[in-house]
Motif scaffolding. Sequence first.
Motif, PDB file in Angstrom:
ATOM      1  N   ALA A   1      -2.665  -8.295   4.372  1.00  0.00           N
ATOM      2  CA  ALA A   1      -1.837  -7.393   4.735  1.00  0.00           C
ATOM      3  C   ALA A   1      -2.182  -6.156   4.513  1.00  0.00           C
ATOM      4  CB  ALA A   1      -0.596  -7.856   5.403  1.00  0.00           C
ATOM      5  N   ASN A   2      -0.962  -5.594   3.784  1.00  0.00           N
ATOM      6  CA  ASN A   2      -0.861  -4.814   3.281  1.00  0.00           C
ATOM      7  C   ASN A   2      -0.728  -4.697   1.701  1.00  0.00           C
ATOM      8  OD1 ASN A   2       1.686  -4.758   3.841  1.00  0.00           O
ATOM      9  ND2 ASN A   2       1.858  -2.423   4.783  1.00  0.00           N
ATOM     10  N   ASN A   3      -0.676  -6.005   0.966  1.00  0.00           N
ATOM     11  CA  ASN A   3       0.312  -6.119  -0.351  1.00  0.00           C
ATOM     12  C   ASN A   3      -1.111  -5.794  -1.332  1.00  0.00           C
ATOM     13  OD1 ASN A   3       1.722  -7.558   1.364  1.00  0.00           O
ATOM     14  ND2 ASN A   3       0.814  -9.544   0.933  1.00  0.00           N
ATOM     15  N   ILE A   4      -0.729  -5.535  -2.059  1.00  0.00           N
ATOM     16  CA  ILE A   4      -0.727  -4.669  -3.236  1.00  0.00           C
ATOM     17  C   ILE A   4      -0.513  -6.060  -5.035  1.00  0.00           C
ATOM     18  CG2 ILE A   4      -2.590  -2.703  -2.788  1.00  0.00           C
ATOM     19  CD1 ILE A   4      -0.019  -1.800  -3.780  1.00  0.00           C
TER      20      ILE A   4
ATOM     21  N   ASN B   1       0.632  -1.452  -0.473  1.00  0.00           N
ATOM     22  CA  ASN B   1       0.242  -0.081   0.126  1.00  0.00           C
ATOM     23  C   ASN B   1       0.998   1.350   0.048  1.00  0.00           C
ATOM     24  OD1 ASN B   1      -2.309  -1.407  -0.244  1.00  0.00           O
ATOM     25  ND2 ASN B   1      -3.126  -1.356   2.088  1.00  0.00           N
ATOM     26  N   GLN B   2       1.674   0.985   0.864  1.00  0.00           N
ATOM     27  CA  GLN B   2       3.080   2.426   0.495  1.00  0.00           C
ATOM     28  C   GLN B   2       3.368   2.858  -0.306  1.00  0.00           C
ATOM     29  OE1 GLN B   2       2.369   0.137   2.858  1.00  0.00           O
ATOM     30  NE2 GLN B   2       4.702   0.137   4.146  1.00  0.00           N
ATOM     31  N   ASP B   3       3.960   1.994  -1.181  1.00  0.00           N
ATOM     32  CA  ASP B   3       3.985   2.195  -2.829  1.00  0.00           C
ATOM     33  C   ASP B   3       2.803   3.251  -3.382  1.00  0.00           C
ATOM     34  OD1 ASP B   3       6.314   0.825  -2.298  1.00  0.00           O
ATOM     35  OD2 ASP B   3       5.588  -1.292  -2.712  1.00  0.00           O
ATOM     36  N   TYR B   4       2.178   2.237  -3.503  1.00  0.00           N
ATOM     37  CA  TYR B   4       0.481   3.202  -4.073  1.00  0.00           C
ATOM     38  C   TYR B   4       0.733   4.848  -3.841  1.00  0.00           C
ATOM     39  CZ  TYR B   4      -4.171   4.088  -5.882  1.00  0.00           C
ATOM     40  OH  TYR B   4      -5.083   4.742  -6.146  1.00  0.00           O
ATOM     41  N   ASP B   5       0.428   4.544  -2.291  1.00  0.00           N
ATOM     42  CA  ASP B   5       0.504   6.112  -1.103  1.00  0.00           C
ATOM     43  C   ASP B   5       1.106   6.856  -1.622  1.00  0.00           C
ATOM     44  OD1 ASP B   5      -1.841   4.585  -0.192  1.00  0.00           O
ATOM     45  OD2 ASP B   5      -0.797   4.921   1.543  1.00  0.00           O
ATOM     46  N   GLN B   6       3.081   6.226  -1.485  1.00  0.00           N
ATOM     47  CA  GLN B   6       3.639   6.966  -2.688  1.00  0.00           C
ATOM     48  C   GLN B   6       3.659   7.690  -3.757  1.00  0.00           C
ATOM     49  OE1 GLN B   6       6.900   5.669  -0.589  1.00  0.00           O
ATOM     50  NE2 GLN B   6       7.794   7.059  -0.086  1.00  0.00           N
ATOM     51  N   ILE B   7       3.255   7.026  -4.768  1.00  0.00           N
ATOM     52  CA  ILE B   7       3.143   7.214  -5.921  1.00  0.00           C
ATOM     53  C   ILE B   7       2.010   8.807  -6.203  1.00  0.00           C
ATOM     54  CG2 ILE B   7       2.126   6.411  -8.417  1.00  0.00           C
ATOM     55  CD1 ILE B   7       3.629   3.389  -7.851  1.00  0.00           C
TER      56      ILE B   7
END
Lengths: 414, 233
Positions: free
Chosen positions: A217-220, A85-91
């Motif tokens: 979890a927070n996997n995408i 999820n962090q990847d997506y949020d940061q993008i």
Amino acid sequence: MFDLDRWDEIFETIRKNKLRTFLTGLSVASGIFILVVLLGIGEGMRNGIAREFEQDASNLIFVFPGVTSKEYKGLNPGRRIQLKNQDYDQILRLYGDKLDKSASLYQNWGQVLNYGKESGSYAVHGTFPAYQELENMSLTSGRFIDLHDLENSEKAMVIGHRVKLDLFKGEDPIGKMVQVSGVNFKVVGVFTDPGGERDEARAVVPITTAQKAFGGANNIERLYLTMKPEDNFDAAVAASNQFSAQLEDFLKEQHTVAPDDNSAIHINNYLENAKRFFTLMDMIRLFFWGVGICTIIAGVVGVSNIMLIIVKERTREIGIRKALGAQPLSIIGMILHESIFVTAIAGFLGLIFSLTLLEFIGPMIETQYIYNPTVNFTVAINTVVILVIAGALAGFFPAWRAARIKPITALRDE
Amino acid sequence: MIEISNLHKSYKMGANSLHVLKGINLKVAEGELLSIMGSSGSGKSTLLNILGMLDEADEGSYVLDGVPIKNLNEKIAAKYRNKFLGFIFQSFNLIGYKNALDNVALPLYYQGLSRGERTDRAMSYLEKVGLADWSGHLPNELSGGQKQRVAIARALASDPKVLLADEPTGALDTKTSYEVMDLIQEINDEGRTILVVTHEHDIAQMTKRIVNLKDGVIIEDTVVSQVRALENV
Ligand SMILES: Nc1ncnc2c1ncn2[C@@H]1O[C@H](COP(=O)(O)OP(=O)(O)OP(=O)(O)O)[C@@H](O)[C@H]1O
Ligand SMILES: [Mg+2]
């Protein structure tokens, strides 16, 4: 042109020389016909392929992870990359201003959905509301998942048409509860997908709910991003290529992947693919144009030949007319008038016939690669005009010569 | 009506030049019926074509009805031909895809007459040559004599000052030839000037004056007592 007697003369010659008129007309009409049909098919191919591309949002950038193939910073190759999820949020934080729509996807294959006695195994996609547009889904009833569902991890579900048919038979699914791994989801909508049966055999739920309910979890698994529109196609391609590159660098850094490792992060840039296709299409169109122009040249040569023969054949008649007092200009006028009249009529007949054909047959063509074959009307008209002018020019020189030679020479012609 | 003096004409063929007319002097008064005779190649047709402005002389003067014919461009020549001259050819020279009436009406088209007037006048000339019933027929549906009579009607249609006939009976049998000559005599009786080129002595005897051509000069010019064609039919 408005000399009625001249028209009378022309009509008389045409009436009395049907074969000659027919041959001239045929070569012009068929030239136009072939050209228009060719251009129509070329345009149809282009339209057909353009349509194929429109089915997926065409400036879509699609990201999915793979397995590393190179050792990097002490990490072994063969490591599976997991997006978070962090990847997506940061993008979104970094590049949000460039983006139009975006969604990340947490996906579960082969989940069993139960409704009453019916059950079936389907893919369940946990995602964002924008997914609907990104995937070109259309709702047949109810609504799609919304932000409210997402924020509250609502157990809301949109099912594909296939799922509805399988589980609900004739029943209205809206508001009904479907069980997945012991969790009850409320059906809020039904969608269809241009991808067909296979794409309709899935269910969509909020990503937040999916990650909790299915232990994600927070996997995408995937990212879907589209970019804000640019003024033109080339600018859009440039922007999307640049963004793809930035995205790749960013994700590689986040996941400690060697910059030259091509198997760990896959970024599929549809626009770049589309561009290749459009270039190919332009080539095909160019080819059709080439063939078309050759057809026109052949038509021009044909008309010229016929005009030469006509004037040759009429030399003696021209001599007679001159002996009776025909002015040189009236001889030239007579020949040109006839040739322009015949080529123009034939040209427009060819045009009308071919346009009618495209108009009626065109929509019936049901192949994937030809769609709505049409022809630029101006181009077609110009072609007719070119042929008419060519016919006139081709007739002019021999007519001019015949009008200038001594009548006795013309009379002696056998 | 016609006055030519010292008329020369040669044909150039590559490096060679064939001197065909070597100083012709001839006066033809209004109302004459004149025949031009001479052996083959003596220049009869050449002379007639120059008189008809279908061809040009190299040298000499030509006055037609008081108008000097010189330095003609094709535009003026066309006008003069239309106004002054009517042609009758050995091979008829009718336009194949036009019927008898339309063939006769053609010179009137080039005179700029209205369609109605053209048809009326053409029809009256067809009547004059006895072919009113054949007005709708195409040339290839007519006999040789009929074709030549259509050609005569056409030559007359524009009411020319001079009729020029190059072997008008050359392609016809004797009986038909005499019928055509009868028509020509009739037209001459009305006062029209006519020049006929011919090989045949009997035809020449039906004119009023015979001009004999040899090697490009006139060697004989005699007035004859006209034989009426009708008597021989
Ligand atoms: N266009 C031309 N080019 C070259 N020579 C020509 C041309 N027309 C005629 N001649 C030559 O000029 C000469 C006279 O020709 P012309 O036709 O006047 O003869 P003619 O007296 O009418 O003969 P015929 O009785 O056979 O008709 C002939 O030797 C002919 O070969
Ligand atoms: Mg001759």
